[in-house]
Design an enzyme around this catalytic site. Structure first.
Site, short mmCIF file in Angstrom:
data_model
loop_
_atom_site.label_atom_id
_atom_site.label_comp_id
_atom_site.label_asym_id
_atom_site.label_seq_id
_atom_site.Cartn_x
_atom_site.Cartn_y
_atom_site.Cartn_z
N TYR A 1 -14.47 -13.94 12.13
CA TYR A 1 -14.75 -14.73 10.92
C TYR A 1 -16.19 -15.23 10.85
CZ TYR A 1 -10.12 -14.60 8.88
OH TYR A 1 -8.97 -14.17 8.27
N GLU B 1 -3.01 -17.00 10.26
CA GLU B 1 -2.89 -15.76 11.02
C GLU B 1 -2.46 -16.01 12.46
OE1 GLU B 1 -6.65 -13.81 10.30
OE2 GLU B 1 -6.26 -13.86 8.13
N TYR C 1 5.57 -3.34 5.82
CA TYR C 1 4.83 -2.15 6.25
C TYR C 1 4.40 -2.28 7.70
CZ TYR C 1 1.06 -5.43 5.12
OH TYR C 1 0.26 -6.55 5.06
N ARG D 1 -4.27 2.71 8.80
CA ARG D 1 -3.64 2.77 7.48
C ARG D 1 -2.31 2.04 7.53
NH1 ARG D 1 -7.95 4.37 6.73
NH2 ARG D 1 -8.71 6.09 5.43
N GLN D 2 -1.98 1.38 6.44
CA GLN D 2 -0.72 0.64 6.34
C GLN D 2 0.26 1.44 5.48
OE1 GLN D 2 -2.72 -2.86 4.91
NE2 GLN D 2 -2.58 -3.88 6.89
N VAL E 1 4.84 7.90 -4.65
CA VAL E 1 5.16 7.45 -3.29
C VAL E 1 5.48 5.96 -3.25
CG1 VAL E 1 2.82 6.84 -2.52
CG2 VAL E 1 4.46 7.83 -0.88
N THR F 1 8.74 4.27 -1.51
CA THR F 1 9.05 4.04 -0.09
C THR F 1 9.62 2.64 0.18
OG1 THR F 1 6.70 3.64 0.31
CG2 THR F 1 7.53 5.83 0.80
N PRO F 2 8.98 1.55 -0.28
CA PRO F 2 9.62 0.25 -0.02
C PRO F 2 10.90 0.06 -0.81
CG PRO F 2 7.70 -0.02 -1.43
CD PRO F 2 7.69 1.40 -0.95
N PHE G 1 0.75 -3.85 -4.18
CA PHE G 1 -0.35 -2.90 -4.27
C PHE G 1 -0.42 -2.11 -2.97
CE2 PHE G 1 -1.77 -5.92 -7.48
CZ PHE G 1 -2.32 -5.09 -8.46
N PRO H 1 -6.05 -2.71 -1.34
CA PRO H 1 -6.52 -4.04 -1.73
C PRO H 1 -5.88 -4.49 -3.04
CG PRO H 1 -8.35 -2.64 -1.08
CD PRO H 1 -7.15 -1.76 -1.16
#
Length: 414
Positions: free
Chosen positions: A95, A137, A190, A206-207, A277, A280-281, A397, A400
């Site tokens: 940070y 976090e 994810y 990648r997520q 795609v 998927t969720p 999304f 981002p």
């Protein structure tokens, strides 16, 4: 805490950020990666090239400035970003690096307009905002590690099965290499996948949404192969997974994350809408609903170009046949002659408010949707025109965060 004077100065910069925000964040990323190229191991290079990440950061900075005296207003957005940070392994030590380069970018873009007073105010404000992220976090890291079957950082998983779902989507069934338990997850979440591609200088992260129900001995991700065109580059990671990763190979994953999750306590009908795609969720949510809440009505609506790129169609159709609570509806924008002959879809063209109203008679339903951004804008606009309350509209999304406000003459694609 910030002084009243500092808050006043930060708020005075809001109009400037509205105009110059993206220019500042683009410059920020240029400076960040020049000064700290090791961070290219974390950031999605494609999102940088397409301008998605700078725009998303600009929006976040603008929101933080506008709410600097009431940061609780942006806590939902903070948590959403924090999920992604935790999944990527962003650390508290990074940070200050970000802050240093962000302040330098503000000074660089605004020039003499960025007075010492403004830079000092933003330095203090960044410290406050960063601490909010760090604290949130830290709790997420602890929860992920201490959960039953949980872990910290990246954990190796073996590809137990690789299944072609359509011409462009392939599923990977992933089991932990150590044979131990894996974390539970909420439908819609994810995982981050880390790959090292031969010839590439940096690691790629990648997520990918988990595409099956929780509570199993494996995770499943279903990946679309992004070919690219004259407007955007192809997906390096998606192509690598499709072309180079086979059964028996190992991928490294972080524990499941994400705040786009199904409310399993809600007893009202639920509508799952997906494009491409983006299913998927939704498949994870559907599989969970039919197993855990057999009395809850669920409408599964999927849009694709045609049957060739329509993934998991047979499995979802069979699931609906076995569970009377579920109904499935297909919308094809470019059906093939075989699709038309077999009548293998319910609507040609695009999902409209009128069609949704026809399919879903219950006005109390909750809506979840996911897909390409133009598709999601179209769905959001349709739901708003039907008077669906904002609290009952949920979306995710891929990448981002952007805006779902419709733009004139924007193409409708899935």
């Amino acid at each position: 805490m910030l002084s009243e004077q500092m808050i006043r100065i930060i708020k005075s910069t809001v109009p400037v950020l509205e105009v110059h925000g993206t220019a500042i964040t683009k410059r920020f990323y240029q400076m960040l990666f020049t000064n700290h190229p090791e961070l290219l191991n974390v950031f999605n290079h494609a999102n940088q090239k397409q301008g998605k990440q700078p725009t998303a950061l600009a929006n976040a900075v603008y929101a933080a400035a506008a709410n600097i005296d009431q940061l609780e207003n942006i806590l939902p957005a903070v948590k959403q970003i924090a999920h992604k940070h935790r999944s990527l392994g962003i650390t508290a030590e990074q940070y200050p690096i970000v802050g240093q380069n962000l302040l330098a970018a503000i000074k660089d873009v605004l020039g003499d307009a960025a007075t010492d007073e403004i830079i000092q105010a933003w330095s203090e404000a960044y410290g406050v905002i960063a601490q909010v992220f760090i604290d949130v976090e830290a709790e997420m890291y602890q929860a992920a590690e201490l959960a039953e079957g949980g872990w910290a950082g990246f954990r190796p998983f073996t590809v137990a099965r690789k299944v072609k779902e359509s011409e462009v989507i392939t599923s990977f069934y992933l089991v932990p290499q150590d044979g131990k338990a894996i974390s539970a997850f909420l439908p819609g979440q994810y995982v981050t996948v880390k790959v090292n591609i031969a010839g590439e200088e940096y690691t790629h992260l990648r997520q990918y949404s988990l595409s099956d129900k929780p509570g199993q001995s494996f995770y499943r991700i279903s990946v679309k192969r992004e070919e690219g065109d004259e407007h955007k580059p192809g997906g390096k990671v998606s192509q690598y997974l499709h072309n180079s990763i086979n059964e028996g190979d190992v991928l490294e994953l972080t524990a499941p994350a994400g705040d786009f999750t199904l409310d399993v306590e809600d007893e009202r009908p639920v509508v799952l809408i997906s494009g491409g795609v983006g299913l998927t969720p939704m498949v994870s949510m559907l599989n969970t609903l039919v197993e855990q809440t057999p009395e809850r009505k669920v409408y599964f609506i999927h849009a694709a170009r045609n049957s060739q790129v329509h993934a998991m169609k047979q499995a979802i159709t069979e699931l609906a046949k076995q569970h009377s609570q579920a109904s499935v509806h297909w919308c094809y924008s470019e059906p093939s002659s075989e699709d038309r002959m077999q009548q293998s879809y319910n609507k040609e063209g695009f999902i409209t408010a009128e069609w949704l109203k026809e399919i879903v008679p219950d006005q109390s339903a909750a809506y979840y949707f996911c897909g390409p951004v133009p598709f999601m804008k179209q769905i959001n606009q349709a739901l708003q025109s039907l008077g669906v309350p904002q609290n009952d509209i949920h979306y995710e999304f891929f990448g981002p965060k952007g805006s779902l406000e419709a733009e004139p003459a924007e193409a409708e694609t899935v």
